[in-house]
Design a protein around this motif. Structure first.
Motif, short mmCIF file in Angstrom:
data_model
loop_
_atom_site.label_atom_id
_atom_site.label_comp_id
_atom_site.label_asym_id
_atom_site.label_seq_id
_atom_site.Cartn_x
_atom_site.Cartn_y
_atom_site.Cartn_z
N MET A 159 63.30 34.62 -77.27
CA MET A 159 63.24 35.94 -77.50
C MET A 159 63.26 37.14 -77.05
O MET A 159 62.89 37.10 -76.12
CB MET A 159 61.72 35.92 -78.44
CG MET A 159 61.26 37.14 -79.82
SD MET A 159 59.95 37.20 -79.60
CE MET A 159 58.89 35.29 -80.06
N SER A 160 64.28 37.96 -77.63
CA SER A 160 65.05 38.88 -77.76
C SER A 160 63.83 40.23 -77.18
O SER A 160 62.18 39.93 -77.64
CB SER A 160 65.51 39.76 -77.73
OG SER A 160 65.41 40.14 -79.39
N ASP B 93 63.58 42.91 -77.70
CA ASP B 93 63.53 44.40 -78.98
C ASP B 93 62.39 43.93 -79.63
O ASP B 93 61.34 44.35 -80.33
CB ASP B 93 65.18 44.74 -79.18
CG ASP B 93 65.38 44.87 -78.30
OD1 ASP B 93 65.19 46.38 -77.16
OD2 ASP B 93 66.64 45.89 -78.70
N LEU B 94 62.42 42.24 -80.06
CA LEU B 94 62.09 41.81 -81.33
C LEU B 94 60.59 41.33 -80.37
O LEU B 94 59.35 41.83 -81.41
CB LEU B 94 62.72 40.36 -81.57
CG LEU B 94 61.67 39.24 -82.63
CD1 LEU B 94 62.15 40.51 -83.80
CD2 LEU B 94 62.74 37.64 -83.01
N GLN B 95 60.48 41.11 -79.15
CA GLN B 95 59.11 40.90 -78.99
C GLN B 95 58.63 42.45 -79.26
O GLN B 95 57.11 42.32 -79.30
CB GLN B 95 58.39 40.68 -77.28
CG GLN B 95 59.53 39.04 -77.16
CD GLN B 95 59.44 38.79 -75.11
OE1 GLN B 95 59.72 39.59 -74.90
NE2 GLN B 95 59.37 37.71 -75.72
N TRP B 96 59.17 43.41 -78.09
CA TRP B 96 58.99 44.85 -78.73
C TRP B 96 58.01 45.18 -79.75
O TRP B 96 57.48 46.02 -80.21
CB TRP B 96 59.32 46.46 -78.36
CG TRP B 96 58.73 47.17 -78.34
CD1 TRP B 96 59.79 48.27 -78.91
CD2 TRP B 96 57.74 47.94 -77.78
NE1 TRP B 96 59.27 49.86 -78.88
CE2 TRP B 96 57.78 49.02 -78.34
CE3 TRP B 96 57.03 47.40 -77.07
CZ2 TRP B 96 57.14 50.28 -78.25
CZ3 TRP B 96 55.96 48.44 -77.09
CH2 TRP B 96 55.90 49.77 -77.05
N ILE C 190 57.36 43.42 -82.08
CA ILE C 190 56.00 42.01 -82.61
C ILE C 190 54.63 43.37 -82.25
O ILE C 190 53.57 42.72 -82.21
CB ILE C 190 55.95 41.15 -82.37
CG1 ILE C 190 57.01 40.46 -83.55
CG2 ILE C 190 55.10 40.86 -82.93
CD1 ILE C 190 57.51 39.20 -82.39
N VAL D 63 57.28 42.81 -72.25
CA VAL D 63 58.73 42.67 -72.45
C VAL D 63 59.85 43.04 -71.97
O VAL D 63 60.73 42.21 -72.14
CB VAL D 63 58.13 43.24 -74.12
CG1 VAL D 63 57.18 42.65 -75.30
CG2 VAL D 63 59.10 44.32 -73.65
N LYS E 271 62.47 42.64 -69.29
CA LYS E 271 62.78 41.50 -68.34
C LYS E 271 62.70 41.85 -66.40
O LYS E 271 62.59 41.08 -65.80
CB LYS E 271 64.60 40.62 -68.13
CG LYS E 271 64.54 40.32 -69.53
CD LYS E 271 66.47 39.62 -69.36
CE LYS E 271 65.96 38.66 -70.84
NZ LYS E 271 67.74 38.49 -70.46
#
Length: 138
Positions: free
Chosen positions: A1-2, A4-7, A9, A44, A46
């Motif tokens: 999951m990227s 940006d998507l985690q952020w 959420i 989130v 890396k």
């Protein structure tokens, strides 16, 4: 999951969020400033840097997230180094990690500030001396 998507959420819904007086702060690990922003988020991104107080009470622990590997092994996700020589060497080690290894140079100032606050809090405070009265005693 990227990231940006985690952020997207966890930006508004997270167990680490603390809301008070119109500000939203966070208590997540590896967040250097406590601000709820994508830049400082320790979950989130890396590459993250974390500075904590050493368990022995002397020095700081610098934790750096590994970029490759350790995906399925959360216990091996971070490299932790105990910096307990003295304050100058500890701060120099944090700066050299960020500058010379090109590892999140934008977080260098925040990491140095947090480490210096932790190291300053570990210094013993001088006892408060009682002020002597100048009035003449009979």
């Amino acid at each position: 999951m990227s990231a940006d998507l985690q952020w997207a959420i966890i930006r508004k819904n997270s167990c680490f969020l603390v809301k008070s007086q119109g500000k939203t702060l966070t208590k997540e690990p590896n967040n250097l400033t406590g601000q709820n922003s994508y830049k400082y988020n320790g979950l989130v991104n890396k590459k993250t840097i974390g500075v904590e107080q050493a368990p022995s009470g002397k020095g700081v622990v610098l934790s750096v997230r590994k970029v490759k590997g350790a995906v399925r092994q959360p216990s091996k996700l971070y490299n932790k180094v105990n910096l307990s020589k003295d304050s100058r060497r500890s701060l120099k080690g944090i700066k050299s990690l960020c500058q010379k290894n090109y590892y999140r140079q934008d977080l260098m100032d925040a990491a140095v500030r947090r480490a210096s606050l932790i190291l300053r809090s570990q210094k013993p405070t001088a006892g408060v001396q009682k002020k002597r009265s100048r009035r003449k005693r009979n």
